[in-house]
Design a protein around this motif. Structure first.
Motif, PDB file in Angstrom:
ATOM      1  N   LYS A  42       0.853  -1.186   0.000  1.00  0.00           N
ATOM      2  CA  LYS A  42       0.000   0.000   0.000  1.00  0.00           C
ATOM      3  C   LYS A  42       0.886   1.232   0.000  1.00  0.00           C
ATOM      4  O   LYS A  42       1.865   1.298   0.731  1.00  0.00           O
ATOM      5  CB  LYS A  42      -0.895   0.028   1.234  1.00  0.00           C
ATOM      6  CG  LYS A  42      -1.868  -1.123   1.309  1.00  0.00           C
ATOM      7  CD  LYS A  42      -2.693  -1.035   2.569  1.00  0.00           C
ATOM      8  CE  LYS A  42      -3.647  -2.210   2.664  1.00  0.00           C
ATOM      9  NZ  LYS A  42      -4.480  -2.119   3.855  1.00  0.00           N
ATOM     10  N   ILE A  43       0.525   2.223  -0.804  1.00  0.00           N
ATOM     11  CA  ILE A  43       1.248   3.489  -0.860  1.00  0.00           C
ATOM     12  C   ILE A  43       0.339   4.553  -0.247  1.00  0.00           C
ATOM     13  O   ILE A  43      -0.850   4.633  -0.584  1.00  0.00           O
ATOM     14  CB  ILE A  43       1.615   3.865  -2.309  1.00  0.00           C
ATOM     15  CG1 ILE A  43       2.496   2.782  -2.930  1.00  0.00           C
ATOM     16  CG2 ILE A  43       2.348   5.190  -2.356  1.00  0.00           C
ATOM     17  CD1 ILE A  43       1.831   2.004  -4.001  1.00  0.00           C
ATOM     18  N   PHE A  44       0.892   5.374   0.629  1.00  0.00           N
ATOM     19  CA  PHE A  44       0.099   6.391   1.310  1.00  0.00           C
ATOM     20  C   PHE A  44       0.504   7.787   0.885  1.00  0.00           C
ATOM     21  O   PHE A  44       1.675   8.091   0.730  1.00  0.00           O
ATOM     22  CB  PHE A  44       0.252   6.268   2.827  1.00  0.00           C
ATOM     23  CG  PHE A  44      -0.568   5.162   3.410  1.00  0.00           C
ATOM     24  CD1 PHE A  44      -1.755   5.437   4.066  1.00  0.00           C
ATOM     25  CD2 PHE A  44      -0.163   3.850   3.284  1.00  0.00           C
ATOM     26  CE1 PHE A  44      -2.523   4.413   4.591  1.00  0.00           C
ATOM     27  CE2 PHE A  44      -0.917   2.820   3.805  1.00  0.00           C
ATOM     28  CZ  PHE A  44      -2.100   3.094   4.461  1.00  0.00           C
ATOM     29  N   ALA A  45      -0.508   8.637   0.726  1.00  0.00           N
ATOM     30  CA  ALA A  45      -0.354  10.078   0.576  1.00  0.00           C
ATOM     31  C   ALA A  45      -1.173  10.656   1.717  1.00  0.00           C
ATOM     32  O   ALA A  45      -2.409  10.678   1.651  1.00  0.00           O
ATOM     33  CB  ALA A  45      -0.868  10.550  -0.775  1.00  0.00           C
ATOM     34  N   GLY A  46      -0.492  11.014   2.804  1.00  0.00           N
ATOM     35  CA  GLY A  46      -1.209  11.403   4.012  1.00  0.00           C
ATOM     36  C   GLY A  46      -1.929  10.191   4.576  1.00  0.00           C
ATOM     37  O   GLY A  46      -1.345   9.124   4.714  1.00  0.00           O
ATOM     38  N   ALA A  47      -3.221  10.346   4.867  1.00  0.00           N
ATOM     39  CA  ALA A  47      -4.001   9.258   5.458  1.00  0.00           C
ATOM     40  C   ALA A  47      -4.649   8.346   4.413  1.00  0.00           C
ATOM     41  O   ALA A  47      -5.242   7.330   4.765  1.00  0.00           O
ATOM     42  CB  ALA A  47      -5.081   9.834   6.365  1.00  0.00           C
ATOM     43  N   THR A  48      -4.538   8.688   3.133  1.00  0.00           N
ATOM     44  CA  THR A  48      -5.186   7.906   2.077  1.00  0.00           C
ATOM     45  C   THR A  48      -4.225   6.868   1.519  1.00  0.00           C
ATOM     46  O   THR A  48      -3.101   7.189   1.159  1.00  0.00           O
ATOM     47  CB  THR A  48      -5.663   8.819   0.939  1.00  0.00           C
ATOM     48  OG1 THR A  48      -6.510   9.833   1.492  1.00  0.00           O
ATOM     49  CG2 THR A  48      -6.421   8.043  -0.118  1.00  0.00           C
ATOM     50  N   ASP A  49      -4.690   5.605   1.444  1.00  0.00           N
ATOM     51  CA  ASP A  49      -3.837   4.574   0.863  1.00  0.00           C
ATOM     52  C   ASP A  49      -4.237   4.303  -0.591  1.00  0.00           C
ATOM     53  O   ASP A  49      -5.405   4.379  -0.949  1.00  0.00           O
ATOM     54  CB  ASP A  49      -3.851   3.286   1.690  1.00  0.00           C
ATOM     55  CG  ASP A  49      -5.179   2.584   1.729  1.00  0.00           C
ATOM     56  OD1 ASP A  49      -5.275   1.464   1.238  1.00  0.00           O
ATOM     57  OD2 ASP A  49      -6.144   3.166   2.275  1.00  0.00           O
ATOM     58  N   TYR A  50      -3.224   4.032  -1.397  1.00  0.00           N
ATOM     59  CA  TYR A  50      -3.385   3.804  -2.830  1.00  0.00           C
ATOM     60  C   TYR A  50      -2.869   2.431  -3.195  1.00  0.00           C
ATOM     61  O   TYR A  50      -1.895   1.978  -2.603  1.00  0.00           O
ATOM     62  CB  TYR A  50      -2.624   4.882  -3.621  1.00  0.00           C
ATOM     63  CG  TYR A  50      -3.247   6.245  -3.479  1.00  0.00           C
ATOM     64  CD1 TYR A  50      -4.162   6.703  -4.407  1.00  0.00           C
ATOM     65  CD2 TYR A  50      -2.945   7.049  -2.386  1.00  0.00           C
ATOM     66  CE1 TYR A  50      -4.761   7.950  -4.252  1.00  0.00           C
ATOM     67  CE2 TYR A  50      -3.538   8.282  -2.235  1.00  0.00           C
ATOM     68  CZ  TYR A  50      -4.438   8.736  -3.166  1.00  0.00           C
ATOM     69  OH  TYR A  50      -5.026   9.959  -3.021  1.00  0.00           O
ATOM     70  N   PRO A  51      -3.456   1.792  -4.187  1.00  0.00           N
ATOM     71  CA  PRO A  51      -4.617   2.282  -4.933  1.00  0.00           C
ATOM     72  C   PRO A  51      -5.857   2.319  -4.049  1.00  0.00           C
ATOM     73  O   PRO A  51      -6.026   1.478  -3.169  1.00  0.00           O
ATOM     74  CB  PRO A  51      -4.776   1.283  -6.070  1.00  0.00           C
ATOM     75  CG  PRO A  51      -4.079   0.053  -5.627  1.00  0.00           C
ATOM     76  CD  PRO A  51      -3.020   0.472  -4.673  1.00  0.00           C
ATOM     77  N   VAL A  52      -6.711   3.317  -4.292  1.00  0.00           N
ATOM     78  CA  VAL A  52      -7.919   3.496  -3.498  1.00  0.00           C
ATOM     79  C   VAL A  52      -8.887   2.347  -3.756  1.00  0.00           C
ATOM     80  O   VAL A  52      -9.500   1.822  -2.830  1.00  0.00           O
ATOM     81  CB  VAL A  52      -8.586   4.859  -3.811  1.00  0.00           C
ATOM     82  CG1 VAL A  52      -9.910   4.998  -3.102  1.00  0.00           C
ATOM     83  CG2 VAL A  52      -7.647   5.989  -3.421  1.00  0.00           C
ATOM     84  N   GLU A  53      -9.018   1.957  -5.010  1.00  0.00           N
ATOM     85  CA  GLU A  53      -9.917   0.855  -5.353  1.00  0.00           C
ATOM     86  C   GLU A  53      -9.197  -0.479  -5.241  1.00  0.00           C
ATOM     87  O   GLU A  53      -7.996  -0.560  -5.433  1.00  0.00           O
ATOM     88  CB  GLU A  53     -10.459   1.025  -6.783  1.00  0.00           C
ATOM     89  CG  GLU A  53     -11.425   2.169  -6.910  1.00  0.00           C
ATOM     90  CD  GLU A  53     -10.954   3.166  -7.953  1.00  0.00           C
ATOM     91  OE1 GLU A  53      -9.852   2.996  -8.477  1.00  0.00           O
ATOM     92  OE2 GLU A  53     -11.694   4.108  -8.219  1.00  0.00           O
TER      93      GLU A  53
END
Length: 166
Positions: A42-53
């Protein structure tokens, strides 16, 4: 099955602020096995992890594209991005290689950290030992964001690493 344990690794610095479309886990060695596995990346930009879907194939949902230097049988690259750390995983028959995600045009993110889940503590030699985590804007030139060595893995334990240019 219980949720994975989480461990935060020491941060080596601050992210660059550079946005990337492509991310690659470049494994240079595992812990001594002929195969290498990754349960989840998982890759994070702030609190959001990617890929989102949640990925369901190497090219779905669009515009996501997962790829790898090699895949074993049904253990495809997308399975490292499917949010299933209990059953699915990516595997290659090699001790070195890479796992990559393309977030799609216009979906660049500024990464702050990434999380990697090993497959199984009963056979930790399957897990990556030495790797770099890299970002790219064009899938040609790559920036090293993290360089790591891990010799011990717990069963489905998720390790967190800060993104820092080398």
């Amino acid at each position: 099955m219980p949720a994975p344990r989480r461990m935060m690794m020491a941060a080596a610095g601050r992210p660059t602020g550079q946005a990337y479309r492509y991310f690659k886990l470049n494994i240079s060695d595992n812990n001594g096995h002929a195969q290498t596995t990754v349960g989840e990346l998982k890759i994070f930009a702030g609190a959001t992890d990617y890929p989102v879907e949640t990925m369901t194939s190497n090219v779905l949902p669009s515009p996501l594209v997962a790829s790898a230097s090699a895949e074993y049988s049904n253990d495809k690259a997308w399975k490292a991005f499917d949010n299933d750390i209990v059953g699915d995983y990516w595997r290659m028959v090699a001790s070195s290689g890479w796992l990559k995600i393309d977030l799609g045009a216009g979906n660049d993110i500024v990464p702050t950290e990434y999380k990697i889940t090993g497959l199984d503590s009963s056979n930790p030699t399957l897990n990556p030992k030495d790797w770099t985590f890299e970002g790219s804007v064009d899938d040609v030139s790559w920036d090293v964001l993290s360089t790591e060595t891990r010799t011990s893995w717990g069963h489905r334990v998720e390790f967190t690493y800060a993104v820092t240019p080398v």
